[in-house]
Structures are given as structure tokens and as C-alpha cells.
Design a protein around this motif. Structure first.
Motif, PDB file in Angstrom:
ATOM      1  N   GLY A   9      13.432  -9.021   8.389  1.00  0.00           N
ATOM      2  CA  GLY A   9      13.564  -8.157   7.225  1.00  0.00           C
ATOM      3  C   GLY A   9      12.675  -8.587   6.082  1.00  0.00           C
ATOM      4  N   MET A  10      12.139  -7.604   5.384  1.00  0.00           N
ATOM      5  CA  MET A  10      11.301  -7.850   4.210  1.00  0.00           C
ATOM      6  C   MET A  10      11.541  -6.752   3.192  1.00  0.00           C
ATOM      7  SD  MET A  10       9.264 -10.570   4.601  1.00  0.00           S
ATOM      8  CE  MET A  10       7.980 -10.359   3.406  1.00  0.00           C
ATOM      9  N   THR A  11      11.375  -7.103   1.936  1.00  0.00           N
ATOM     10  CA  THR A  11      11.350  -6.122   0.867  1.00  0.00           C
ATOM     11  C   THR A  11       9.880  -5.841   0.583  1.00  0.00           C
ATOM     12  OG1 THR A  11      13.435  -6.870  -0.061  1.00  0.00           O
ATOM     13  CG2 THR A  11      11.956  -5.657  -1.540  1.00  0.00           C
ATOM     14  N   ILE A  12       9.519  -4.558   0.556  1.00  0.00           N
ATOM     15  CA  ILE A  12       8.117  -4.191   0.355  1.00  0.00           C
ATOM     16  C   ILE A  12       8.004  -3.164  -0.758  1.00  0.00           C
ATOM     17  CG2 ILE A  12       7.521  -4.662   2.765  1.00  0.00           C
ATOM     18  CD1 ILE A  12       7.364  -1.628   3.208  1.00  0.00           C
ATOM     19  N   SER A  13       6.829  -3.150  -1.378  1.00  0.00           N
ATOM     20  CA  SER A  13       6.543  -2.130  -2.383  1.00  0.00           C
ATOM     21  C   SER A  13       6.259  -0.811  -1.674  1.00  0.00           C
ATOM     22  CB  SER A  13       5.338  -2.543  -3.224  1.00  0.00           C
ATOM     23  OG  SER A  13       4.171  -2.588  -2.428  1.00  0.00           O
ATOM     24  N   ASP A  15       3.672   0.838  -1.734  1.00  0.00           N
ATOM     25  CA  ASP A  15       2.332   0.814  -1.168  1.00  0.00           C
ATOM     26  C   ASP A  15       2.130  -0.307  -0.140  1.00  0.00           C
ATOM     27  OD1 ASP A  15       2.491  -0.948  -3.322  1.00  0.00           O
ATOM     28  OD2 ASP A  15       0.532  -0.450  -4.143  1.00  0.00           O
ATOM     29  N   GLY A  16       3.238  -0.878   0.359  1.00  0.00           N
ATOM     30  CA  GLY A  16       3.174  -1.764   1.510  1.00  0.00           C
ATOM     31  C   GLY A  16       2.940  -3.236   1.255  1.00  0.00           C
ATOM     32  N   PHE A  17       3.084  -3.706   0.018  1.00  0.00           N
ATOM     33  CA  PHE A  17       2.855  -5.113  -0.295  1.00  0.00           C
ATOM     34  C   PHE A  17       4.167  -5.891  -0.335  1.00  0.00           C
ATOM     35  CE2 PHE A  17      -0.813  -2.932  -2.146  1.00  0.00           C
ATOM     36  CZ  PHE A  17      -1.850  -3.685  -1.617  1.00  0.00           C
ATOM     37  N   VAL A  18       4.111  -7.164   0.088  1.00  0.00           N
ATOM     38  CA  VAL A  18       5.280  -8.033   0.033  1.00  0.00           C
ATOM     39  C   VAL A  18       5.134  -9.092  -1.064  1.00  0.00           C
ATOM     40  CG1 VAL A  18       5.950  -7.663   2.426  1.00  0.00           C
ATOM     41  CG2 VAL A  18       4.384  -9.544   1.863  1.00  0.00           C
ATOM     42  N   ALA A  19       3.990  -9.121  -1.725  1.00  0.00           N
ATOM     43  CA  ALA A  19       3.738 -10.002  -2.873  1.00  0.00           C
ATOM     44  C   ALA A  19       2.564  -9.414  -3.637  1.00  0.00           C
ATOM     45  CB  ALA A  19       3.405 -11.423  -2.428  1.00  0.00           C
ATOM     46  N   ASP A  20       2.512  -9.677  -4.944  1.00  0.00           N
ATOM     47  CA  ASP A  20       1.385  -9.166  -5.729  1.00  0.00           C
ATOM     48  C   ASP A  20       0.173 -10.080  -5.563  1.00  0.00           C
ATOM     49  OD1 ASP A  20       1.622 -11.335  -7.520  1.00  0.00           O
ATOM     50  OD2 ASP A  20       2.645 -10.146  -9.045  1.00  0.00           O
ATOM     51  N   GLU A  21      -0.902  -9.777  -6.269  1.00  0.00           N
ATOM     52  CA  GLU A  21      -2.148 -10.524  -6.087  1.00  0.00           C
ATOM     53  C   GLU A  21      -2.063 -11.984  -6.528  1.00  0.00           C
ATOM     54  OE1 GLU A  21      -4.940  -8.075  -8.182  1.00  0.00           O
ATOM     55  OE2 GLU A  21      -3.583  -7.922  -9.864  1.00  0.00           O
ATOM     56  N   THR A  22      -1.028 -12.354  -7.289  1.00  0.00           N
ATOM     57  CA  THR A  22      -0.833 -13.759  -7.674  1.00  0.00           C
ATOM     58  C   THR A  22       0.133 -14.474  -6.729  1.00  0.00           C
ATOM     59  OG1 THR A  22       1.040 -13.379  -9.165  1.00  0.00           O
ATOM     60  CG2 THR A  22      -1.191 -13.154 -10.103  1.00  0.00           C
ATOM     61  N   GLY A  23       0.688 -13.734  -5.751  1.00  0.00           N
ATOM     62  CA  GLY A  23       1.657 -14.301  -4.823  1.00  0.00           C
ATOM     63  C   GLY A  23       3.096 -14.136  -5.277  1.00  0.00           C
ATOM     64  N   SER A  24       3.297 -13.512  -6.431  1.00  0.00           N
ATOM     65  CA  SER A  24       4.643 -13.328  -6.969  1.00  0.00           C
ATOM     66  C   SER A  24       5.370 -12.175  -6.262  1.00  0.00           C
ATOM     67  CB  SER A  24       4.575 -13.033  -8.471  1.00  0.00           C
ATOM     68  OG  SER A  24       5.867 -12.714  -8.960  1.00  0.00           O
ATOM     69  N   LEU A 142      13.194  -2.930   6.714  1.00  0.00           N
ATOM     70  CA  LEU A 142      12.300  -2.883   5.561  1.00  0.00           C
ATOM     71  C   LEU A 142      13.037  -2.253   4.400  1.00  0.00           C
ATOM     72  CD1 LEU A 142       9.048  -1.610   7.312  1.00  0.00           C
ATOM     73  CD2 LEU A 142       9.658  -3.956   6.724  1.00  0.00           C
ATOM     74  N   ASP A 143      13.145  -2.993   3.313  1.00  0.00           N
ATOM     75  CA  ASP A 143      13.707  -2.455   2.085  1.00  0.00           C
ATOM     76  C   ASP A 143      12.542  -2.062   1.187  1.00  0.00           C
ATOM     77  OD1 ASP A 143      16.216  -2.960   3.031  1.00  0.00           O
ATOM     78  OD2 ASP A 143      16.781  -4.371   1.464  1.00  0.00           O
ATOM     79  N   VAL A 144      12.383  -0.769   0.972  1.00  0.00           N
ATOM     80  CA  VAL A 144      11.280  -0.252   0.164  1.00  0.00           C
ATOM     81  C   VAL A 144      11.776  -0.059  -1.263  1.00  0.00           C
ATOM     82  CG1 VAL A 144       9.583   1.593  -0.083  1.00  0.00           C
ATOM     83  CG2 VAL A 144      10.367   0.932   2.206  1.00  0.00           C
ATOM     84  N   VAL A 145      11.055  -0.683  -2.204  1.00  0.00           N
ATOM     85  CA  VAL A 145      11.418  -0.530  -3.616  1.00  0.00           C
ATOM     86  C   VAL A 145      10.364   0.343  -4.292  1.00  0.00           C
ATOM     87  CG1 VAL A 145      12.748  -2.666  -3.774  1.00  0.00           C
ATOM     88  CG2 VAL A 145      10.320  -2.718  -4.234  1.00  0.00           C
ATOM     89  N   PRO A 146      10.789   1.151  -5.291  1.00  0.00           N
ATOM     90  CA  PRO A 146       9.871   2.088  -5.938  1.00  0.00           C
ATOM     91  C   PRO A 146       8.946   1.394  -6.945  1.00  0.00           C
ATOM     92  CG  PRO A 146      12.030   2.298  -6.915  1.00  0.00           C
ATOM     93  CD  PRO A 146      12.154   1.303  -5.786  1.00  0.00           C
ATOM     94  N   LEU A 148       4.722   0.173  -7.268  1.00  0.00           N
ATOM     95  CA  LEU A 148       3.360   0.170  -6.728  1.00  0.00           C
ATOM     96  C   LEU A 148       2.665  -1.087  -7.230  1.00  0.00           C
ATOM     97  CD1 LEU A 148       2.474   3.918  -7.345  1.00  0.00           C
ATOM     98  CD2 LEU A 148       3.036   2.850  -5.157  1.00  0.00           C
ATOM     99  N   LEU A 149       2.383  -2.019  -6.326  1.00  0.00           N
ATOM    100  CA  LEU A 149       1.729  -3.265  -6.725  1.00  0.00           C
ATOM    101  C   LEU A 149       0.209  -3.126  -6.775  1.00  0.00           C
ATOM    102  CD1 LEU A 149       3.882  -5.922  -4.837  1.00  0.00           C
ATOM    103  CD2 LEU A 149       4.035  -5.202  -7.226  1.00  0.00           C
ATOM    104  N   GLY A 150      -0.355  -2.246  -5.970  1.00  0.00           N
ATOM    105  CA  GLY A 150      -1.792  -1.985  -6.015  1.00  0.00           C
ATOM    106  C   GLY A 150      -2.659  -3.004  -5.314  1.00  0.00           C
ATOM    107  N   ALA A 151      -2.215  -4.239  -5.225  1.00  0.00           N
ATOM    108  CA  ALA A 151      -2.979  -5.295  -4.557  1.00  0.00           C
ATOM    109  C   ALA A 151      -2.018  -6.431  -4.241  1.00  0.00           C
ATOM    110  CB  ALA A 151      -4.104  -5.797  -5.456  1.00  0.00           C
ATOM    111  N   GLY A 152      -2.450  -7.292  -3.341  1.00  0.00           N
ATOM    112  CA  GLY A 152      -1.628  -8.442  -2.988  1.00  0.00           C
ATOM    113  C   GLY A 152      -1.592  -8.648  -1.496  1.00  0.00           C
ATOM    114  N   LEU A 153      -0.474  -9.153  -0.991  1.00  0.00           N
ATOM    115  CA  LEU A 153      -0.302  -9.420   0.430  1.00  0.00           C
ATOM    116  C   LEU A 153       0.381  -8.229   1.077  1.00  0.00           C
ATOM    117  CD1 LEU A 153      -0.355 -11.358   2.878  1.00  0.00           C
ATOM    118  CD2 LEU A 153       1.855 -12.253   2.072  1.00  0.00           C
TER     119      LEU A 153
END
Length: 191
Positions: A9-13, A15-24, A142-146, A148-153
Motif C-alpha cells: 500500500g502507498m498513498t499517492i498524489s 498525478d502519481g507521486f509518492v514524494a515531492d521533489e525534495t523527498g517529502s 493505493l490511497d489517492v489524495v487530491p 498535485l505535486l507536479g514533480a518528485g518520485l
């Protein structure tokens, strides 16, 4: 032989990211406190017999605070290249096993510990990708949260997963989250 089911299981944005571009991951878990004590979390906790996670997921919090505070008071298996020099606090219910060989070994040990309950794989993305490649995942949540991170992992960015067949088994709305649950169809290796 253990009958444990492996649930990744993962929580994802959105747009499909599990962390932002800083890893947060903070923007993905703004509702974590609100989830505590909900039927959704209580069902996860009750079903869980063991947890499997990677080193980064293990290090996201203070490992010494897991005993008595972490949702899953069960054996925890950490897939890592190196064991920590100082073992974290443990008790009779919550123990840590640091697995340094491979994901198959980590999954087998977690399944043995879980017995007839499930192994919750809580991350990170790399561990879940390895488990999917090894065909060891029974369900993908997959837990999708509303957000949009735009970049990251990205969760599924890394190729080599093949195209596992998924069957939708449940969709739930928990606050702002949409929880999607899929059964991973196992291919007959003799077919």
C-alpha cells in the motif's frame, strides 16, 4: 507454511507521486491524525500480522518511538543493506528484524511472522516495485489524495514491473482520500 497475504500500500498524489521533489511526503499525509481511530484504520490494524518496509520508510520517524505509538504493534521487517549500529527499542509485540539479503527473504520472514494475518508493505516505492517484480504481492492498495505535486518520485516510473493484471476489489472514500484496492492476478508460470 504461512497463509499470510502480502498487501502493498502507498498513498499517492493525483498525478502519481509518492514524494515531492525534495523527498517529502508531508503534503500526502495532512489527514494522518484524522485517520486515527477510524473504522478504516482499525480494520487495517486488526488485519495486520507483520509489516514490511524499506530503510527510508523506517527512518522517516524516530524508530525508538514506534513501541506503543506506531499504528501496527506487530513484528516489523526492514529491508536494508546495513543494520543500524544501535537497535531501536522493541517489546514483546513490536520487534524489528533487519533483512540484508533480498526482498524474497524479507517477504518470507514477514509472512511466517504474520501467520494467517496479512503482511502490510508500507513502502517505500522501491520495495513495492521489487515485490511486484518478484510476483509476491497479493493486493495493491493505493490511497489517492487530491494533491498535485507536479514533480518528485513517481510510484510506477521505474520500468521492469511488467504489466501485472489487476482486478478491482474495492473503492472507499475516507475523508479526502480515495482508497483503491486491487487483487494482483498471479500468472500461471506453467501456462
Amino acid at each position: 507454511m504461512a497463509n499470510a497475504k502480502v498487501i502493498a500500500g502507498m498513498t499517492i498524489s493525483l498525478d502519481g507521486f509518492v514524494a515531492d521533489e525534495t523527498g517529502s511526503v508531508s503534503r500526502l499525509y495532512t489527514d494522518l491524525a484524522a485517520l486515527q481511530g477510524t473504522p478504516y484504520m482499525e480494520a487495517l490494524i486488526e488485519a495486520t500480522g507483520a509489516v514490511l518496509m524499506g530503510k527510508r520508510a523506517f527512518e522517516m520517524g524516530d524508530p525508538d518511538s514506534y513501541v506503543g505509538n506506531y499504528e501496527f504493534q506487530v513484528p516489523i521487517f526492514v529491508l536494508t543493506r546495513h543494520r543500524p549500529s544501535i537497535a531501536p527499542k522493541q517489546d514483546q509485540r513490536l520487534t524489528f528484524t533487519f533483512v540484508t539479503d533480498d526482498v524474497e527473504s524479507a517477504a518470507a520472514q514477514a509472512m511466517a511472522a504474520a501467520g494467517d494475518k496479512v503482511v502490510q508493505v508500507i513502502g517505500g516505492a522501491s520495495v513495492i516495485q521489487q515485490l511486484l517484480r518478484a510476483r509476491l504481492v497479493d493486493e495493491l492498495h493505493l490511497d489517492v489524495v487530491p494533491v498535485l505535486l507536479g514533480a518528485g518520485l513517481r510510484f510506477f516510473e521505474n520500468g521492469g514491473l511488467g504489466r501485472p493484471a489487476l482486478e478491482k476489489i474495492d473503492v472507499q472514500e475516507i475523508g479526502a482520500r480515495t482508497s483503491l484496492r486491487f487483487r494482483v492476478k498471479k500468472e500461471d508460470k506453467n501456462a
